[in-house]
Scaffold this motif. Structure first.
Motif, PDB file in Angstrom:
ATOM      1  N   ALA A  10       0.880  -1.598  -0.124  1.00 24.82           N
ATOM      2  CA  ALA A  10       0.126  -0.133   0.276  1.00 24.82           C
ATOM      3  C   ALA A  10       0.814   1.351  -0.365  1.00 24.82           C
ATOM      4  N   VAL A  11       2.103   1.209   0.944  1.00 28.17           N
ATOM      5  CA  VAL A  11       3.205   2.430   1.062  1.00 28.17           C
ATOM      6  C   VAL A  11       3.338   2.963  -0.831  1.00 28.17           C
ATOM      7  N   ALA A  12       3.973   1.366  -1.532  1.00 32.22           N
ATOM      8  CA  ALA A  12       4.472   1.924  -2.553  1.00 32.22           C
ATOM      9  C   ALA A  12       3.367   2.377  -3.459  1.00 32.22           C
ATOM     10  N   LEU A  13       2.530   1.538  -3.856  1.00 32.12           N
ATOM     11  CA  LEU A  13       1.265   1.993  -4.260  1.00 32.12           C
ATOM     12  C   LEU A  13       1.144   3.550  -4.384  1.00 32.12           C
ATOM     13  N   GLY A  14       0.786   3.717  -3.738  1.00 31.91           N
ATOM     14  CA  GLY A  14       0.747   5.328  -2.506  1.00 31.91           C
ATOM     15  C   GLY A  14       1.506   6.259  -3.056  1.00 31.91           C
ATOM     16  N   PHE A  15       3.123   6.294  -3.177  1.00 32.51           N
ATOM     17  CA  PHE A  15       3.796   7.115  -3.953  1.00 32.51           C
ATOM     18  C   PHE A  15       3.524   6.380  -5.760  1.00 32.51           C
ATOM     19  N   LEU A  16       2.998   5.084  -6.190  1.00 32.14           N
ATOM     20  CA  LEU A  16       3.093   5.395  -7.334  1.00 32.14           C
ATOM     21  C   LEU A  16       2.369   5.670  -7.886  1.00 32.14           C
ATOM     22  N   LEU A  17       0.766   5.974  -7.264  1.00 31.98           N
ATOM     23  CA  LEU A  17      -0.247   6.856  -8.050  1.00 31.98           C
ATOM     24  C   LEU A  17       0.282   8.096  -7.774  1.00 31.98           C
ATOM     25  N   ALA A  18       1.084   8.786  -6.694  1.00 34.84           N
ATOM     26  CA  ALA A  18       0.978  10.392  -6.568  1.00 34.84           C
ATOM     27  C   ALA A  18       1.928  10.474  -8.337  1.00 34.84           C
ATOM     28  N   ILE A  19       2.999   9.458  -8.262  1.00 34.02           N
ATOM     29  CA  ILE A  19       3.927  10.152  -9.266  1.00 34.02           C
ATOM     30  C   ILE A  19       3.194  10.600 -10.214  1.00 34.02           C
ATOM     31  N   VAL A  20       2.022   8.875 -11.077  1.00 32.25           N
ATOM     32  CA  VAL A  20       1.166   9.294 -12.060  1.00 32.25           C
ATOM     33  C   VAL A  20       0.735  11.151 -11.963  1.00 32.25           C
ATOM     34  N   PHE A  21       0.118  10.826 -11.211  1.00 37.86           N
ATOM     35  CA  PHE A  21      -1.090  11.805 -11.204  1.00 37.86           C
ATOM     36  C   PHE A  21       0.062  13.551 -11.142  1.00 37.86           C
ATOM     37  N   GLY A  22       0.830  13.191 -10.230  1.00 35.70           N
ATOM     38  CA  GLY A  22       2.065  14.974 -10.650  1.00 35.70           C
ATOM     39  C   GLY A  22       2.484  14.828 -12.187  1.00 35.70           C
ATOM     40  N   THR A  23       2.858  13.550 -12.571  1.00 36.73           N
ATOM     41  CA  THR A  23       3.312  13.852 -14.548  1.00 36.73           C
ATOM     42  C   THR A  23       1.897  13.764 -15.445  1.00 36.73           C
ATOM     43  N   LEU A  24       0.496  14.162 -14.685  1.00 36.64           N
ATOM     44  CA  LEU A  24      -0.400  14.217 -15.562  1.00 36.64           C
ATOM     45  C   LEU A  24      -0.820  15.645 -15.394  1.00 36.64           C
ATOM     46  N   LEU A  25      -0.581  15.861 -14.610  1.00 38.54           N
ATOM     47  CA  LEU A  25      -0.606  17.573 -13.936  1.00 38.54           C
ATOM     48  C   LEU A  25       0.553  18.679 -14.890  1.00 38.54           C
ATOM     49  N   LEU A  26       1.909  17.746 -15.137  1.00 37.46           N
ATOM     50  CA  LEU A  26       3.164  18.240 -14.879  1.00 37.46           C
ATOM     51  C   LEU A  26       2.803  18.718 -17.522  1.00 37.46           C
ATOM     52  N   MET A  27       2.196  17.390 -17.092  1.00 38.70           N
ATOM     53  CA  MET A  27       2.323  17.545 -18.815  1.00 38.70           C
ATOM     54  C   MET A  27       0.426  18.891 -19.532  1.00 38.70           C
ATOM     55  N   LEU A  28       0.495  19.574 -18.563  1.00 32.79           N
ATOM     56  CA  LEU A  28      -1.188  19.924 -18.635  1.00 32.79           C
ATOM     57  C   LEU A  28      -0.490  21.621 -19.572  1.00 32.79           C
ATOM     58  N   PRO A  29      -0.811  22.090 -20.191  1.00 34.00           N
ATOM     59  CA  PRO A  29      -0.103  23.105 -20.740  1.00 34.00           C
ATOM     60  C   PRO A  29       0.597  24.218 -20.269  1.00 34.00           C
ATOM     61  N   LEU A  30      -0.629  24.709 -18.649  1.00 37.13           N
ATOM     62  CA  LEU A  30      -0.308  25.108 -18.225  1.00 37.13           C
ATOM     63  C   LEU A  30       0.601  25.120 -17.200  1.00 37.13           C
ATOM     64  N   ALA A  31       1.179  24.219 -17.047  1.00 31.81           N
ATOM     65  CA  ALA A  31       2.239  24.075 -16.050  1.00 31.81           C
ATOM     66  C   ALA A  31       3.279  24.549 -16.661  1.00 31.81           C
ATOM     67  N   HIS A  32       3.364  24.842 -17.705  1.00 33.44           N
ATOM     68  CA  HIS A  32       4.590  24.847 -19.095  1.00 33.44           C
ATOM     69  C   HIS A  32       4.563  26.041 -19.313  1.00 33.44           C
ATOM     70  N   ALA A  33       5.933  26.832 -18.614  1.00 37.65           N
ATOM     71  CA  ALA A  33       6.336  28.244 -19.182  1.00 37.65           C
ATOM     72  C   ALA A  33       5.585  29.337 -20.069  1.00 37.65           C
ATOM     73  N   GLY A  34       6.183  28.267 -21.719  1.00 34.01           N
ATOM     74  CA  GLY A  34       5.345  28.587 -22.513  1.00 34.01           C
ATOM     75  C   GLY A  34       3.946  27.682 -23.244  1.00 34.01           C
ATOM     76  N   ASN A  35       2.733  27.362 -21.576  1.00 33.11           N
ATOM     77  CA  ASN A  35       1.519  27.164 -22.371  1.00 33.11           C
ATOM     78  C   ASN A  35       1.686  25.960 -23.602  1.00 33.11           C
ATOM     79  N   GLN A  36       2.793  25.267 -23.531  1.00 30.95           N
ATOM     80  CA  GLN A  36       2.140  24.207 -24.147  1.00 30.95           C
ATOM     81  C   GLN A  36       2.599  22.400 -23.448  1.00 30.95           C
ATOM     82  N   SER A  37       1.855  21.800 -23.932  1.00 30.29           N
ATOM     83  CA  SER A  37       2.611  20.419 -23.021  1.00 30.29           C
ATOM     84  C   SER A  37       4.225  20.312 -23.216  1.00 30.29           C
ATOM     85  N   ALA A  38       4.529  20.274 -21.749  1.00 29.57           N
ATOM     86  CA  ALA A  38       5.726  18.956 -21.582  1.00 29.57           C
ATOM     87  C   ALA A  38       5.752  17.879 -22.084  1.00 29.57           C
TER      88      ALA A  38
END
Length: 442
Positions: A10-38
């Motif tokens: 459960a501990v390992a899975l919790g960290f893995l889910l946070a990584i996946v969720f964080g990756t998806l958020l950082l791929m949003l154009p809003l997260a990039h300074a140039g307003n494009q998908s990373a």
């Protein structure tokens, strides 16, 4: 499905889910300074580094990511340092005053609480110490940056908050391209950050012990005494060694004043064990200092805190084991207590598996790059120890090597914790014992 709910998984899975969720958020154009998908690898590497509170980066945090992207990174660092199950425990306490046994077991695994009754107390200490420390450090840094560096209030407040959270969680992320090199001679910036790193990295069970039994150190647990003693020795060794190795280096200490040399050596000793900030150019340090960093980064900080590495307690237990063997004693002893054989076996296992991960990671990356071996070793240990220091080659590594680093960061943050917990939870007495022999050693 039941196996997935085992506390260690459960501990390992919790960290893995946070990584996946964080990756998806950082791929949003809003997260990039140039307003494009990373690119997915940039977002994934950054998310892993943030959740695993490492600080290794393949792009400049301050210029590549927008304020929204930097906020996501800061939140991921907070979540990764605070702990998935600790956060879940606190949420559960808010909804329900009593926790289910499985929730207590999972949180016990992550916080290394000594008993199920300690879980809620440790979780509350984690919350209190985290928020109070971060707010105090953030306020101090904000005022310093505003008055001493003429930053606008908004910029000073954001920089102060970001660096305070990054420091307490031993994450090493900075919104400055040079990390903290611009503050190399400013004790009012470096000292608060050093304090945040030490408090966050010493381990929450130790903080709980100090809070409850502060008046009488004689009643501290053996874990607390070993962690504090080991931490103090490592800080002194790191300080003296960095000062000695870099004293005449024209690229680092040679042109500094005496006070700046002392400050930079102290900061390097604190940060190199897990935090990942640097006030001097790591790539310009001497080979001897790099070798020292291998040692400090691999050990890391205290158990069940925001630090990485194989942990101070592991190193101290192994040292006691060696001392006992050299003296011909059958027991490892410290502070009037014996170290149990199960703790010794766990320390040996964690150390050996950690060493194996570093060796394998180094060999795999060396196959795919032409960088010198010493730089690759530095990068690998930094990733495994979730430190985040780099000689400057992270962004130039091929994609396959960067993926190896992400795996090392994940196992470094989750693997040794999970391993130690599984050893504790899985320990059982065998109904029989084989005849004993003594193979030749050495």
């Amino acid at each position: 499905m039941t196996s997935l709910l085992h506390p260690t998984r459960a501990v390992a899975l919790g960290f893995l889910l946070a990584i996946v969720f964080g990756t998806l958020l950082l791929m949003l154009p809003l997260a990039h300074a140039g307003n494009q998908s990373a690119p997915w690898l940039v977002a994934f590497f950054t998310a892993v580094s943030a959740v695993c509170v490492t600080g290794l980066v393949v792009v400049d945090t301050g210029t590549y990511w927008s304020t929204f992207g930097q906020s996501i990174i800061m939140i991921l660092c907070q979540v990764g340092g605070f702990g998935m199950m600790t956060a879940a425990t606190l949420l559960g306490l808010m909804v329900n005053r009593s926790l289910r046994l499985r929730t207590r077991l999972v949180t016990q695994v992550e916080t290394h609480s000594l008993g199920l009754g300690d879980v809620t107390n440790v979780a509350k200490v984690v919350l209190g110490v985290t928020l109070v420390s971060e707010l105090i450090i953030a306020a101090f840094l904000t005022l310093r940056m505003y008055f001493a560096y003429d930053m606008p209030w908004r910029e000073a407040a954001w920089s102060g908050l970001f660096h305070a959270i990054s420091a307490f969680n031993n994450a090493g992320f900075s919104i400055h391209a040079d990390s903290l090199m611009r503050y190399a001679s400013d004790a009012f910036i470096l000292l608060p950050i050093m304090m945040a790193i030490i408090v966050g990295g010493i381990g929450f069970p130790v903080l709980q012990d100090l809070r409850v039994k502060a008046k009488d150190p004689r009643h501290w647990s053996l874990h607390t005494k070993l962690t504090l003693t080991g931490t103090g020795l490592l800080l002194i060794i790191g300080f003296v060694a960095v000062l000695f190795f870099e004293w005449g280096n024209p690229k680092t200490f040679a042109t500094m004043s005496m006070s700046d040399k002392l400050l930079s050596a102290a900061f390097a000793s604190v940060s190199s064990r897990t935090a990942g900030f640097n006030s001097i150019d790591i790539g310009a340090m001497t080979p001897e200092s790099w070798a020292l960093h291998y040692f400090l980064m691999f050990i890391g900080g205290g158990s069940a805190g925001t630090a990485g590495g194989v942990k101070v307690g592991t190193a101290v237990i192994l040292a006691l084991l060696v001392i006992a063997e050299l003296k011909g004693h059958s027991d490892s002893e410290a502070f009037g207590r014996r170290v149990g054989p199960s703790a010794q076996r766990q320390a040996i296992t964690v150390f050996v598996l950690g060493s194996a991960l570093v060796v394998m990671g180094t060999l795999v990356i060396l196959r795919s790059t032409d960088f010198p071996t010493d730089q690759v070793i530095f990068e690998v240990i930094s990733a495994f120890g979730t430190v985040g220091l780099s000689t400057g080659i992270t962004a130039d590594l091929p994609e396959s090597a960067q993926l190896v680093l992400t795996a090392l960061m994940y196992f470094g943050r989750v693997g040794t914790i999970t391993l130690a917990a599984s050893l504790i939870l899985g320990e059982r007495r065998m109904p029989y014992r084989f005849p004993e022999e003594h193979p030749i050693v050495g």
